[in-house]
Design a protein around this motif. Structure first.
Motif, PDB file in Angstrom:
ATOM      1  N   LEU A 185      -3.653  -2.879   5.996  1.00 19.71           N
ATOM      2  CA  LEU A 185      -2.912  -2.640   7.824  1.00 19.71           C
ATOM      3  C   LEU A 185      -2.880  -3.845   8.263  1.00 19.71           C
ATOM      4  O   LEU A 185      -1.917  -4.451   8.644  1.00 19.71           O
ATOM      5  N   ARG A 186      -4.273  -4.381   7.753  1.00 14.68           N
ATOM      6  CA  ARG A 186      -4.573  -5.625   8.869  1.00 14.68           C
ATOM      7  C   ARG A 186      -3.858  -7.048   7.640  1.00 14.68           C
ATOM      8  O   ARG A 186      -3.217  -7.738   8.444  1.00 14.68           O
ATOM      9  N   GLY A 187      -3.029  -6.736   6.496  1.00  7.49           N
ATOM     10  CA  GLY A 187      -2.557  -7.221   5.572  1.00  7.49           C
ATOM     11  C   GLY A 187      -0.865  -7.354   5.892  1.00  7.49           C
ATOM     12  O   GLY A 187       0.287  -8.241   5.078  1.00  7.49           O
ATOM     13  N   GLY A 188      -0.791  -6.745   6.336  1.00  2.58           N
ATOM     14  CA  GLY A 188       0.476  -6.481   6.955  1.00  2.58           C
ATOM     15  C   GLY A 188       1.350  -5.221   5.719  1.00  2.58           C
ATOM     16  O   GLY A 188       3.037  -5.359   5.627  1.00  2.58           O
ATOM     17  N   PHE A 189       1.307  -4.650   4.803  1.00  2.00           N
ATOM     18  CA  PHE A 189       1.978  -3.917   3.896  1.00  2.00           C
ATOM     19  C   PHE A 189       1.605  -2.556   3.728  1.00  2.00           C
ATOM     20  O   PHE A 189       0.594  -0.951   3.851  1.00  2.00           O
ATOM     21  N   ALA A 193      -0.229   1.094   2.949  1.00  2.00           N
ATOM     22  CA  ALA A 193      -0.801   1.359   3.753  1.00  2.00           C
ATOM     23  C   ALA A 193      -0.110   3.090   4.171  1.00  2.00           C
ATOM     24  O   ALA A 193      -1.696   3.703   4.606  1.00  2.00           O
ATOM     25  N   ALA A 194       0.878   2.879   4.888  1.00  2.00           N
ATOM     26  CA  ALA A 194       1.281   4.928   5.133  1.00  2.00           C
ATOM     27  C   ALA A 194       0.859   5.381   3.506  1.00  2.00           C
ATOM     28  O   ALA A 194       0.543   6.903   3.812  1.00  2.00           O
ATOM     29  N   VAL A 198      -0.854   8.976   3.063  1.00  2.00           N
ATOM     30  CA  VAL A 198      -0.454  10.591   2.358  1.00  2.00           C
ATOM     31  C   VAL A 198      -1.200  10.389   1.429  1.00  2.00           C
ATOM     32  O   VAL A 198      -1.779  11.657   1.140  1.00  2.00           O
ATOM     33  N   TYR A 199      -1.716   9.588   0.474  1.00  2.00           N
ATOM     34  CA  TYR A 199      -2.688  10.069  -0.729  1.00  2.00           C
ATOM     35  C   TYR A 199      -4.033  10.819  -0.312  1.00  2.00           C
ATOM     36  O   TYR A 199      -4.587  11.128  -1.301  1.00  2.00           O
ATOM     37  N   GLY A 200      -4.682   9.841   0.720  1.00  2.00           N
ATOM     38  CA  GLY A 200      -6.035  10.993   1.005  1.00  2.00           C
ATOM     39  C   GLY A 200      -5.421  12.259   1.824  1.00  2.00           C
ATOM     40  O   GLY A 200      -6.387  12.880   1.069  1.00  2.00           O
ATOM     41  N   ALA A 201      -4.693  12.811   2.492  1.00  2.00           N
ATOM     42  CA  ALA A 201      -4.606  14.217   2.788  1.00  2.00           C
ATOM     43  C   ALA A 201      -3.739  14.979   0.940  1.00  2.00           C
ATOM     44  O   ALA A 201      -4.240  16.253   1.049  1.00  2.00           O
ATOM     45  N   PHE A 202      -3.446  14.107   0.495  1.00  2.00           N
ATOM     46  CA  PHE A 202      -2.741  14.469  -0.891  1.00  2.00           C
ATOM     47  C   PHE A 202      -4.528  15.083  -1.583  1.00  2.00           C
ATOM     48  O   PHE A 202      -4.576  15.890  -2.719  1.00  2.00           O
TER      49      PHE A 202
END
Length: 233
Positions: A185-189, A193-194, A198-202
């Motif tokens: 998020l800080r890097g603008g990617f 980041a989103a 999703v991966y975290g919940a998955f």
């Protein structure tokens, strides 16, 4: 402009910020690989390798001229290592299928918990890998070298754990995602980041699914036919 040229240059604008189409497509392939991995399908590996190749070009912003212009060498490097470890995972899961004689509809690996020795090995590798990667990434000029070092190390350990069929590999991924989201998020990617969210919940879902499967598989493995037990004895 051919399809490859379009993929390298195409951008979308989200909330006023440019986003590379190849970053989105690469993450979609990554999610597809995770879904196939959850189901323990061999195709998880080659699908993930396509995503690795695309994301390599995203995180080398100085080379491939991305809108962010940040070089995340840890993120880029892990795509290369992912590709190599995925070759191992592809081979291992394919060998499992051949040796067990399962048909095309059966999972390629039986989930299991890592042994105590294996867990200690993973913890040591996590500490040593991060400690070694940090100064290297800092010297290369990576943006955010310390979190980038853990993301690189943790991702490799998680991928290796998936190849071995360890239930714990999902937990390593969650730890990677927890560090990766704020960095990206800080890097603008933003798409990456989103996708990490999703991966975290998955991964939480995958962990629960593999845990249940490991409990179901264990009793089956523990019960051997009498004739086989006699032969082993």
């Amino acid at each position: 402009m051919g399809p490859l040229g379009w993929l390298l240059d195409a951008q979308l604008h989200v909330a006023g910020s440019p986003v590379l189409v190849r970053e989105i497509v690469g993450n979609v392939f990554g999610l597809g690989s995770a879904l196939l991995g959850l189901r323990r399908v061999v195709w998880a590996w080659p699908v993930g390798m396509v995503g690795n190749a695309l994301l390599l070009t995203v995180f080398l912003g100085g080379v491939f001229v991305t809108p962010q212009e940040h070089d995340l060498y840890g993120q880029a490097g892990r795509q290369v290592f992912f590709f190599a470890v995925s070759v191992y995972g592809w081979w291992r899961w394919s060998r499992n299928r051949r040796s067990s004689g399962v048909d095309g509809d059966q999972p390629a690996v039986a989930p299991r918990w890592a042994t105590g020795r294996e867990r200690i090995g993973v913890l040591l590798a996590a500490v040593i890998g991060t400690a070694v990667a940090y100064p290297v990434l800092a010297a290369l000029g990576s943006w955010g070298p310390l979190p980038d070092a853990w993301i690189l190390t943790g991702s490799l350990l998680a991928t290796y754990g998936m190849a071995r069929g360890w239930v714990e590999f999902w937990l390593v991924w969650i730890a990677v995602d927890a560090v990766g989201v704020p960095l990206l998020l800080r890097g603008g990617f933003y798409p990456s980041a989103a996708m990490y969210l999703v991966y975290g919940a998955f991964c939480a879902w995958g962990f629960a699914a593999w845990w249940r499967t490991s409990r179901a598989v264990r009793p089956t493995r523990a019960t051997l036919p009498p004739s086989y037990s006699e032969v082993v004895a």
